[in-house]
Design a protein around this motif. Structure first.
Motif, PDB file in Angstrom:
ATOM      1  N   MET A   1      70.634   8.074  75.936  1.00 13.63           N
ATOM      2  CA  MET A   1      70.840   8.717  77.230  1.00 13.63           C
ATOM      3  C   MET A   1      70.006   9.985  77.298  1.00 13.63           C
ATOM      4  SD  MET A   1      74.363  10.102  78.977  1.00 13.63           S
ATOM      5  CE  MET A   1      74.443  10.408  80.744  1.00 13.63           C
ATOM      6  N   ARG A   2      69.320  10.138  78.425  1.00 10.80           N
ATOM      7  CA  ARG A   2      68.569  11.366  78.683  1.00 10.80           C
ATOM      8  C   ARG A   2      69.393  12.248  79.616  1.00 10.80           C
ATOM      9  NH1 ARG A   2      62.984  13.163  78.817  1.00 10.80           N
ATOM     10  NH2 ARG A   2      62.371  11.189  77.841  1.00 10.80           N
ATOM     11  N   ILE A   3      69.613  13.480  79.190  1.00 12.31           N
ATOM     12  CA  ILE A   3      70.419  14.433  79.952  1.00 12.31           C
ATOM     13  C   ILE A   3      69.511  15.568  80.392  1.00 12.31           C
ATOM     14  CG2 ILE A   3      72.415  15.974  79.901  1.00 12.31           C
ATOM     15  CD1 ILE A   3      73.491  14.226  77.565  1.00 12.31           C
TER      16      ILE A   3
ATOM     17  N   ILE B   1      59.297  29.934  86.594  1.00 15.21           N
ATOM     18  CA  ILE B   1      58.264  29.426  85.696  1.00 15.21           C
ATOM     19  C   ILE B   1      58.347  30.084  84.322  1.00 15.21           C
ATOM     20  CG2 ILE B   1      55.755  29.435  85.286  1.00 15.21           C
ATOM     21  CD1 ILE B   1      55.436  29.047  88.338  1.00 15.21           C
ATOM     22  N   ALA B   2      58.604  31.387  84.295  1.00 17.13           N
ATOM     23  CA  ALA B   2      58.471  32.158  83.059  1.00 17.13           C
ATOM     24  C   ALA B   2      59.750  32.311  82.261  1.00 17.13           C
ATOM     25  CB  ALA B   2      57.903  33.545  83.378  1.00 17.13           C
ATOM     26  N   THR B   3      60.900  31.897  82.789  1.00 18.81           N
ATOM     27  CA  THR B   3      62.166  32.095  82.068  1.00 18.81           C
ATOM     28  C   THR B   3      62.820  30.756  81.735  1.00 18.81           C
ATOM     29  OG1 THR B   3      63.467  32.313  84.112  1.00 18.81           O
ATOM     30  CG2 THR B   3      62.524  34.315  83.187  1.00 18.81           C
ATOM     31  N   GLY B   4      63.614  30.766  80.653  1.00 21.66           N
ATOM     32  CA  GLY B   4      64.194  29.538  80.112  1.00 21.66           C
ATOM     33  C   GLY B   4      65.327  28.977  80.942  1.00 21.66           C
ATOM     34  N   LYS B   5      65.690  27.722  80.633  1.00 20.79           N
ATOM     35  CA  LYS B   5      66.664  26.964  81.406  1.00 20.79           C
ATOM     36  C   LYS B   5      67.673  26.281  80.485  1.00 20.79           C
ATOM     37  CE  LYS B   5      62.560  26.538  84.063  1.00 20.79           C
ATOM     38  NZ  LYS B   5      62.856  27.839  84.644  1.00 20.79           N
ATOM     39  N   ARG B   6      68.555  25.482  81.080  1.00 17.66           N
ATOM     40  CA  ARG B   6      69.444  24.654  80.262  1.00 17.66           C
ATOM     41  C   ARG B   6      68.602  23.628  79.505  1.00 17.66           C
ATOM     42  NH1 ARG B   6      74.785  23.576  80.439  1.00 17.66           N
ATOM     43  NH2 ARG B   6      75.132  24.301  82.568  1.00 17.66           N
ATOM     44  N   HIS B   7      68.934  23.405  78.251  1.00 18.11           N
ATOM     45  CA  HIS B   7      68.220  22.427  77.447  1.00 18.11           C
ATOM     46  C   HIS B   7      68.448  21.006  77.975  1.00 18.11           C
ATOM     47  CE1 HIS B   7      68.494  25.870  74.740  1.00 18.11           C
ATOM     48  NE2 HIS B   7      67.633  25.306  73.921  1.00 18.11           N
ATOM     49  N   ASP B   8      67.392  20.226  78.062  1.00 17.17           N
ATOM     50  CA  ASP B   8      67.585  18.805  78.304  1.00 17.17           C
ATOM     51  C   ASP B   8      67.632  18.092  76.946  1.00 17.17           C
ATOM     52  OD1 ASP B   8      64.879  19.647  78.248  1.00 17.17           O
ATOM     53  OD2 ASP B   8      64.197  17.748  79.040  1.00 17.17           O
ATOM     54  N   PHE B   9      68.439  17.052  76.893  1.00 17.39           N
ATOM     55  CA  PHE B   9      68.726  16.359  75.633  1.00 17.39           C
ATOM     56  C   PHE B   9      68.351  14.876  75.728  1.00 17.39           C
ATOM     57  CE2 PHE B   9      71.040  20.089  74.630  1.00 17.39           C
ATOM     58  CZ  PHE B   9      71.496  20.042  73.321  1.00 17.39           C
ATOM     59  N   LEU B  10      68.039  14.320  74.578  1.00 14.35           N
ATOM     60  CA  LEU B  10      67.899  12.879  74.411  1.00 14.35           C
ATOM     61  C   LEU B  10      68.915  12.483  73.340  1.00 14.35           C
ATOM     62  CD1 LEU B  10      66.127  10.558  75.502  1.00 14.35           C
ATOM     63  CD2 LEU B  10      64.706  10.821  73.461  1.00 14.35           C
TER      64      LEU B  10
ATOM     65  N   ILE C   1      88.123   3.678  69.018  1.00 17.43           N
ATOM     66  CA  ILE C   1      86.896   4.064  68.320  1.00 17.43           C
ATOM     67  C   ILE C   1      87.159   4.109  66.818  1.00 17.43           C
ATOM     68  CG2 ILE C   1      85.240   5.940  67.939  1.00 17.43           C
ATOM     69  CD1 ILE C   1      85.624   6.676  70.908  1.00 17.43           C
ATOM     70  N   LEU C   2      86.262   3.462  66.058  1.00 21.01           N
ATOM     71  CA  LEU C   2      86.383   3.427  64.608  1.00 21.01           C
ATOM     72  C   LEU C   2      85.350   4.313  63.924  1.00 21.01           C
ATOM     73  CD1 LEU C   2      86.903  -0.442  64.250  1.00 21.01           C
ATOM     74  CD2 LEU C   2      88.658   1.355  64.379  1.00 21.01           C
ATOM     75  N   ALA C   3      84.151   4.375  64.500  1.00 21.07           N
ATOM     76  CA  ALA C   3      83.087   5.179  63.888  1.00 21.07           C
ATOM     77  C   ALA C   3      82.044   5.527  64.932  1.00 21.07           C
ATOM     78  CB  ALA C   3      82.448   4.427  62.725  1.00 21.07           C
ATOM     79  N   VAL C   4      81.460   6.705  64.773  1.00 24.38           N
ATOM     80  CA  VAL C   4      80.417   7.169  65.692  1.00 24.38           C
ATOM     81  C   VAL C   4      79.297   7.833  64.890  1.00 24.38           C
ATOM     82  CG1 VAL C   4      79.820   8.811  67.527  1.00 24.38           C
ATOM     83  CG2 VAL C   4      81.973   7.549  67.646  1.00 24.38           C
ATOM     84  N   GLN C   5      78.075   7.459  65.234  1.00 21.33           N
ATOM     85  CA  GLN C   5      76.896   8.199  64.782  1.00 21.33           C
ATOM     86  C   GLN C   5      76.088   8.571  66.022  1.00 21.33           C
ATOM     87  OE1 GLN C   5      75.573   7.169  60.271  1.00 21.33           O
ATOM     88  NE2 GLN C   5      74.650   5.918  61.861  1.00 21.33           N
ATOM     89  N   ALA C   6      75.676   9.811  66.101  1.00 16.80           N
ATOM     90  CA  ALA C   6      74.901  10.233  67.273  1.00 16.80           C
ATOM     91  C   ALA C   6      73.940  11.337  66.878  1.00 16.80           C
ATOM     92  CB  ALA C   6      75.833  10.707  68.391  1.00 16.80           C
ATOM     93  N   ASN C   7      72.760  11.289  67.483  1.00 18.33           N
ATOM     94  CA  ASN C   7      71.761  12.337  67.295  1.00 18.33           C
ATOM     95  C   ASN C   7      71.479  12.993  68.639  1.00 18.33           C
ATOM     96  OD1 ASN C   7      69.613  13.679  65.586  1.00 18.33           O
ATOM     97  ND2 ASN C   7      68.355  12.844  67.227  1.00 18.33           N
ATOM     98  N   TYR C   8      71.558  14.306  68.680  1.00 18.37           N
ATOM     99  CA  TYR C   8      71.322  15.068  69.898  1.00 18.37           C
ATOM    100  C   TYR C   8      69.994  15.819  69.766  1.00 18.37           C
ATOM    101  CZ  TYR C   8      75.999  14.218  71.778  1.00 18.37           C
ATOM    102  OH  TYR C   8      77.131  13.626  72.302  1.00 18.37           O
ATOM    103  N   ALA C   9      68.931  15.247  70.320  1.00 19.41           N
ATOM    104  CA  ALA C   9      67.622  15.890  70.319  1.00 19.41           C
ATOM    105  C   ALA C   9      67.476  16.721  71.580  1.00 19.41           C
ATOM    106  CB  ALA C   9      66.516  14.839  70.250  1.00 19.41           C
ATOM    107  N   ALA C  10      66.937  17.939  71.449  1.00 22.51           N
ATOM    108  CA  ALA C  10      66.842  18.843  72.587  1.00 22.51           C
ATOM    109  C   ALA C  10      65.426  19.373  72.741  1.00 22.51           C
ATOM    110  CB  ALA C  10      67.809  20.017  72.413  1.00 22.51           C
ATOM    111  N   ARG C  11      64.999  19.456  73.998  1.00 24.86           N
ATOM    112  CA  ARG C  11      63.744  20.155  74.289  1.00 24.86           C
ATOM    113  C   ARG C  11      64.045  21.652  74.286  1.00 24.86           C
ATOM    114  NH1 ARG C  11      59.908  18.689  79.249  1.00 24.86           N
ATOM    115  NH2 ARG C  11      61.894  18.288  80.249  1.00 24.86           N
ATOM    116  N   CYS C  12      63.551  22.342  73.274  1.00 21.96           N
ATOM    117  CA  CYS C  12      63.893  23.756  73.108  1.00 21.96           C
ATOM    118  C   CYS C  12      62.825  24.684  73.651  1.00 21.96           C
ATOM    119  CB  CYS C  12      64.123  24.056  71.632  1.00 21.96           C
ATOM    120  SG  CYS C  12      65.508  23.126  70.940  1.00 21.96           S
TER     121      CYS C  12
END
Length: 785
Positions: A180-182, A279-288, A301-312
């Motif tokens: 999911m792209r957030i 343009i010059a100031t930061g925003k909320r991070h978008d995640f993949l 739910i028995l098990a969960v694995q998840a990776n949260y990658a962020a555009r920093c």
């Protein structure tokens, strides 16, 4: 609610917990609330403008300012070489965020110089005349692109885990993987960034700046100038919105204004226009978010694995703690028996993203709720049924341990959800919507009920402290100053209520004054929903000290014991005598009793070890739930939010009127993030959504047609917080996840709810339409592996 109603409410419940108006509400409406740009400018004030680069990644070979200097009214041009002591304003030890680009451009629009001129207009126009020569370098703009390229990190990642998720995923009867792209979000304040610096004697400088963190501004300005912190005074009366974007992003403007002011010995103001600000100031991070979940045939739910990658972005800024908090909330209200969560804070050639209301928690929660949706659609069940099945339980059940090994001991989410489900007629409405969708060819409807469990405290433990300074003058009037900042959220009003309640005086006897580093030092940012908790308790501590002195004086003066002294409305009762508060204060002053105190508060119990991923980073949790109903046009993708019902937990509210406003505002802002507010960079790394003409925040007409918001009035914080209240700033922003999931249900109806429409956010009408068309054709790319 008119003034008399407010006064009546204060009389019934006391100043604290009363529905009192925001101290500046009438000023906001009348236009008389003073912001920095409303302040009378000192004689000879100069104005600054940023010089922005037009490359995403490049070396600067030459900067030619001859045309700039030729403009009448230009006083000077500042570059990195003009920073007196340091060109660094990074909020971490990495020293990776320059005041002005020094030889290398790392995002499109990075400030490389600043023009100071007699007027703002001259400075802005002159800044556009500079000629910069570059040697282009390959940019990485998108989070997926950065991940595929090997994923250079801006800060060390975090791993949270418990049990053996790899083995349990293999054993699980059912399993779903997905991505999911957030999207991110622009803060879009009413008042943009601004700083006014006024030079003083010797090395002193006073800076008025729109910031949530005066102490950090003080530290950064001192660092750039090469002076001790005691030479820099930072003042903030109010901000026209903060939302986290003014926690670190004001550093640059304050530093530049201070450098120019000290160099030229004249007051200097920096106020960028909306485009440059965006343009010059930061925003909320978008995640993949990549997730892998195992569950049984009931949906447990028995098990969960998840990776949260962020555009920093190009520098660390607050990306480390933001991506950490995403993992802290990747469970939301659900127990994961076996779990492994990882963060991936990726470096990109975009503006350095920063704090935003929720601070990573909303992104973690959205990914979590997508997992619930996946399970529900895979089993053909109502997502609410899956939610209830997986809620945290009590200690006896063994289902009360978070992925970071903190026990959830104050869990009221089931009661919140059950009450809202009943009061909003969720089951009846869902059945009616399913029936409606069977026969409606164009318009489809959806409904969803989603919960919120949000941890309250700074996860960096030492930030959980606050100070306050309280004076009582000889006429009985009270002066209040504390380290918290007012950005429209009503913090000043709430802390004033605490003081009025402590002394049992009318709130109009409490003078609220600008936050200043000259009165309360070493303060934390007003962030993490902790403003009222921390500053309210610090003010309470100051009042306690003064009351003890007054009580001791009264007991000695009237020959009784301290136990016979009580503070009652506008009076002090001493035995059988009733003395007006102001009269007692005057007598105490004459008797040389100290009528001033510095209060302090540090949040107890909390601790956190990042290296082991274990601890109790949160003092308590705030809870809430929302039911949202939407209708979509399957021919255009357009939609409307027909109704939203909210039940939210703020403990014993310090001010129900303000808290309801915070919940309503948070819901609408969160709805905008998830539906319409789209940030878009082109292939050259240029932000193309940098003004109201291209970036759509919610309008008044976008609010739910029916909007029912209630407080869980039965709730009271089991922890010792100010007035047994709970934080209200950030948790409401996650309530409109219910809007996103209602849209998902409406889309899913075109394929008879057989698939989980993996709508990325923001779920714009275009994305909704594409999802509908793909499901209609049966060639959906959303199929789970």
């Amino acid at each position: 609610m008119d003034k008399s109603t407010f006064e009546d409410d204060a009389t019934i419940v006391g100043p604290m917990h009363a529905r009192l108006p925001h101290d500046s509400a009438h000023k906001h409406v009348a236009g008389t609330a003073d912001y920095i740009d409303d302040m009378p400018e000192p004689v000879g004030t100069l104005h600054g403008a940023l010089g922005l680069t037009d490359r995403a990644h490049a070396e600067i070979l030459e900067m030619d300012f001859s045309a700039v200097a030729a403009v009448p009214g230009v006083v000077c041009v500042l570059t990195a070489k003009d920073m007196p002591h340091s060109n660094d304003i990074s909020s971490t030890h990495l020293h990776d965020e320059p005041v002005l680009a020094d030889g290398r451009v790392q995002f499109h629009g990075q400030p490389a110089f600043a023009v100071v001129a007699e007027t703002r207009e001259i400075a802005r126009r002159a800044a556009r005349l500079a000629r910069l020569t570059y040697r282009d370098l390959p940019p990485l703009v998108d989070v997926a692109e950065a991940q595929a390229a090997g994923g250079e990190l801006v800060t060390p990642p975090l791993t949270l885990g418990r049990g053996d998720p790899e083995t349990e995923l293999q054993r699980a009867p059912r399993r779903v993987k997905g991505q999911m792209r957030i999207g991110g979000q622009e803060h879009f304040y009413l008042e943009g960034h601004i700083a006014l610096a006024i030079p003083g004697e010797d090395d002193e400088v006073t800076v008025w700046v729109s910031t949530q963190h005066p102490s950090e501004i003080q530290h950064m300005v001192a660092q750039v100038l090469g002076v001790p912190s005691n030479a820099v005074t930072v003042n903030v009366r109010r901000m026209g919105g903060g939302f986290g974007g003014k926690e670190t992003q004001g550093n640059q403007f304050a530093a530049l204004a201070a450098v120019a002011a000290c160099k030229l010995r004249r007051a200097v103001k920096f106020r960028p226009d909306r485009d440059d600000d965006m343009i010059a100031t930061g925003k909320r991070h978008d995640f993949l978010v990549d997730y892998d979940v195992g569950f049984d045939e009931e949906g447990r739910i028995l098990a969960v694995q998840a990776n949260y990658a962020a555009r920093c972005g190009y520098s660390a800024d607050l990306s480390g703690p933001v991506t950490d908090r995403a993992l802290f909330h990747a469970d939301n209200a659900y127990f994961y028996p076996h779990v492994r969560l990882t963060s991936q804070p990726l470096k990109t050639n975009t503006v350095s993203n920063t704090a935003f209301r929720g601070f990573g928690g909303p992104q973690g929660m959205v990914g979590c709720e997508r997992i619930i949706e996946e399970i529900a659609y895979a089993l053909g069940k109502d997502p609410l049924e899956i939610r209830k099945l997986n809620f945290y339980g009590d200690k006896e059940s063994g289902r009360d341990i978070t992925p970071y090994h903190q026990r959830v001991e104050d869990n009221i989410i089931r009661r919140i959800v059950d009450e809202l489900e009943a009061s909003a007629d969720y089951q009846e409405r869902r059945a009616a919507i399913i029936e409606f969708n069977k026969s409606s060819r164009v318009i489809r409807k959806g409904i969803a009920l989603t919960p919120v469990k949000f941890g309250i405290s700074f996860t960096l433990t030492h930030l959980n402290q606050a100070g306050a300074l309280v004076h009582i003058y000889s006429d009985g009037s009270v002066h209040l100053n504390h380290g918290g900042t007012e950005m429209g959220q009503g913090l000043y009003t709430k802390v004033a209520q605490v003081l009025a309640d402590s002394f049992q005086i009318d709130i109009d006897r409490v003078k609220i004054t600008a936050t200043t580093t000259g009165k309360v030092p070493n303060t934390s940012a007003t962030a993490a929903s902790s403003g009222s908790d921390l500053n309210g308790m610090a003010a309470f501590d100051a009042a306690r000290q003064i009351k003890e002195r007054l009580a001791a004086f009264a007991a000695e003066r009237w020959q009784t014991t301290v136990d016979n002294v009580a503070f009652v409305p506008n009076h002090v009762k001493i035995g059988d005598q009733l003395i007006p508060f102001a009269e007692l204060v005057a007598q105490a002053y004459a008797a040389r009793v100290q009528l001033s105190a510095a209060g302090f508060y540090a949040t107890p119990k909390i601790h956190w070890n990042r290296s082991s991923g274990r601890g109790a980073p949160f003092y308590y949790f705030a809870y809430g739930a929302a039911v949202s109903e939407v209708s979509i046009d399957t021919l255009t993708g357009e939609y409307q939010v027909e109704r939203a019902d909210v039940l939210h937990d703020v403990g014993r509210s310090l001010n129900p009127a303000i808290d309801l406003g915070q919940i309503e505002g948070g819901f609408v802002q969160g709805m905008g993030w998830l539906t319409t507010e789209e940030l878009w960079w082109d292939e050259k790394g240029r932000l193309r959504t940098h003004a109201p003409s291209t970036y759509k925040i919610p309008l008044a007409s976008d609010r739910p047609k029916i909007f029912n918001v209630r407080l869980a009035e039965w709730s009271e914080n089991p922890e010792k917080t100010i007035g047994r209240s709970k934080a209200v700033g950030e948790p409401p922003l996650m309530l409109p996840i219910s809007v996103l999931e209602a849209l998902s249900m409406a889309v899913a109806s075109v394929a008879d709810y057989r698939e989980c429409p993996r709508l990325d956010t923001p779920a714009t009408p275009e994305r909704v339409l594409m999802a509908v068309e793909q499901l209609k054709r049966g060639d959906s790319p959303f199929q789970a592996p």
